[in-house]
Design a protein around this motif. Structure first.
Motif: not given
Length: 496
Positions: A131-135, A188-201, A229-231
């Motif tokens: 959650d890039i908003e709540k950390g 696209l999700q990274e710029s439009q949603s509040k969450m980023v899924q980390l889906a690869d190894l 911090l995430f970016r």
């Protein structure tokens, strides 16, 4: 003991020669049972569970089907490189983490003290959301529900109360998770949603660095912005890849698992008359084949294919009118490749490790068949095959059914017994979670539902397996059939 006299000669529910059918009928379906009957129901259910044979082991080298796939129809096999053809050792995670940490210090001027933060290899699992908003780093199921006990700020788990104060609900709105675009790509999700899924190894060491640095900031009372911090960490890991490629290229055996079955697998396909191709983000000098720059190769409408000249190390400007064996191509789009080759839909089977950037577009937009290489299956299946896990999983199923059948009692003494059953169920669920990963549990399941990652995997992959060469165990004419699952309104089975 109460006996079911009509069925006692043929009833299978017997202990010490006594038929239990009638007793189950009386205990499980009585609307006004006493505490004694609840205790009897528990004992009998436990006895029944213990009398059952454990399920057979799952073959860790099997190929599992989400959708029916007939290999006779497949003329062309395509492959991603990282974690598909090349299976990396755990040492690569340490390397990426260390390179990313170094970049944070040198380029982004993070405190030098973070150089002491060592990688924790078993902390995170693939498929988590940040959650890039709540950390916070957390695990969601296929219904977008938060799995309690898997929400972390840094290295510290949040209590259930803290999670509810943070989100006001266990279920997170889809727009918060995925953004507003249909079938949105991760970029696209990274710029439009509040969450980023980390889906690869590759994202596993990224999550490790993220949580370590956040934990350092929290403990030292250093104010920070979660998204910044995430970016910064995402950029640091990404910018470390060229150095990683150079180091791995010079020390291949230290970082890549050797697999003596890879060549026989390719030979088998070639001898069967199949065409093969490779699509990868990794540079030519590292892979020595093709660079396509996914996911744009699968999503862009217009981007010319270029020829890479191996001798000069440069890209040629000539127009590409056909694809030839042995020639190295750069960029382009899947649409152009299909036009040049005539390959279409179900004729192509493409393998990758990432359910989104590797598999989603080729199946949704182009009708290709897809196979996912999920290396975590080796650990997950080994855990599933453990006899103690099987016993706990079976008892959890039966205990849950027992609770469901008796939950409507109103007597205070009976409710105390039910509370004990519920507490035991909670302990069982946590025990089953911890054996996969102490922090986040299984990659594929929350307590009882598939994870968000599983939902996407089952949607975009026709088949999945732990290693590409597991397909050597099947003929090139094999048909993979999905298992008929039990829907909620169909018959009940206690056992997995």
């Amino acid at each position: 003991m109460f006996l079911c006299k009509k069925l006692c000669n043929k009833c299978l529910l017997k202990i010490n020669g006594n038929c239990l059918k009638g007793l189950f009928c009386r205990v499980l379906y009585s609307r006004h049972h006493s505490t004694r009957r609840l205790e009897e129901a528990y004992k009998l259910t436990k006895t029944k569970c213990q009398s059952k044979k454990l399920p057979r082991d799952v073959n860790p080298k099997a190929v599992f089907a989400c959708n029916e796939l007939d290999l006779k129809e497949v003329k062309v096999y395509g492959f991603d490189y990282d974690y598909t053809l090349a299976c990396y050792k755990p040492s690569l995670e340490h390397l990426l983490y260390n390179l990313g940490r170094q970049t944070l210090i040198e380029q982004y001027k993070y405190p030098a003290e973070i150089s002491k933060l060592e990688y924790k290899p078993n902390f995170a699992v693939r498929g988590l959301h940040y959650d890039i908003e709540k950390g916070v780093l957390l695990k969601l199921d296929s219904f977008l529900q938060i799995q309690f006990g898997t929400v972390y700020r840094g290295l510290t788990p949040l209590s259930n109360e803290e999670v509810l104060n943070l989100y006001k609900n266990r279920i997170i709105p889809i727009a918060y998770v995925e953004g507003h675009t249909k079938n949105a790509q991760l970029i696209l999700q990274e710029s439009q949603s509040k969450m980023v899924q980390l889906a690869d190894l590759f994202s596993v060491p990224e999550m490790g660095l993220l949580c370590n640095v956040a934990d350092y900031f929290e403990k030292n009372h250093i104010d920070y912005h979660p998204e910044i911090l995430f970016r910064d960490i995402q950029s640091s890991i990404k910018n470390s890849h060229p150095v990683m490629h150079q180091i791995v290229g010079q020390n291949v055996h230290d970082y890549i698992e050797s697999n003596d079955k890879t060549r026989p697998f390719f030979d088998k396909l070639v001898h069967a008359g199949k065409k093969l191709f490779l699509v990868t983000n990794s540079p030519y000098h590292f892979v020595n084949k093709v660079q396509a720059r996914k996911p744009r190769f699968f999503t862009d409408v217009s981007r010319p294919i270029r020829v890479f000249d191996e001798q000069s190390g440069t890209h040629i400007w000539d127009r590409v009118t056909k694809l030839e064996k042995g020639v190295i191509y750069y960029e382009g789009t899947v649409k152009q490749m299909q036009e040049l080759t005539g390959w279409r839909g179900h004729q192509v089977l493409y393998f990758g490790d990432h359910p989104y950037s590797d598999l989603a577009d080729v199946t949704l937009e182009h009708g290709w068949r897809t196979g996912a290489i999920i290396t975590e299956l080796t650990h997950e299946i080994a855990t599933l095959n453990d006899p103690e896990f099987k016993k706990n999983a079976n008892w959890l199923q039966m205990l849950t059914q027992l609770i469901e059948d008796h939950q409507d009692c109103e007597d205070p003494e009976e409710q105390k017994i039910l509370a004990k059953w519920m507490a035991e169920r909670d302990r069982l669920r946590n025990d089953i979670k911890y054996v996969f990963n102490k922090q986040f549990g299984s990659v594929f399941r929350t307590y009882h539902n598939p994870t968000y990652f599983s939902r996407r995997l089952f949607r975009f992959a026709d088949i999945y397996t732990s290693n590409l060469t597991n397909l050597l165990n099947y003929s090139v004419n094999h048909t993979f059939y999905p298992r008929r699952g039990v829907m909620p309104h169909e018959y009940i089975s206690y056992f997995v």
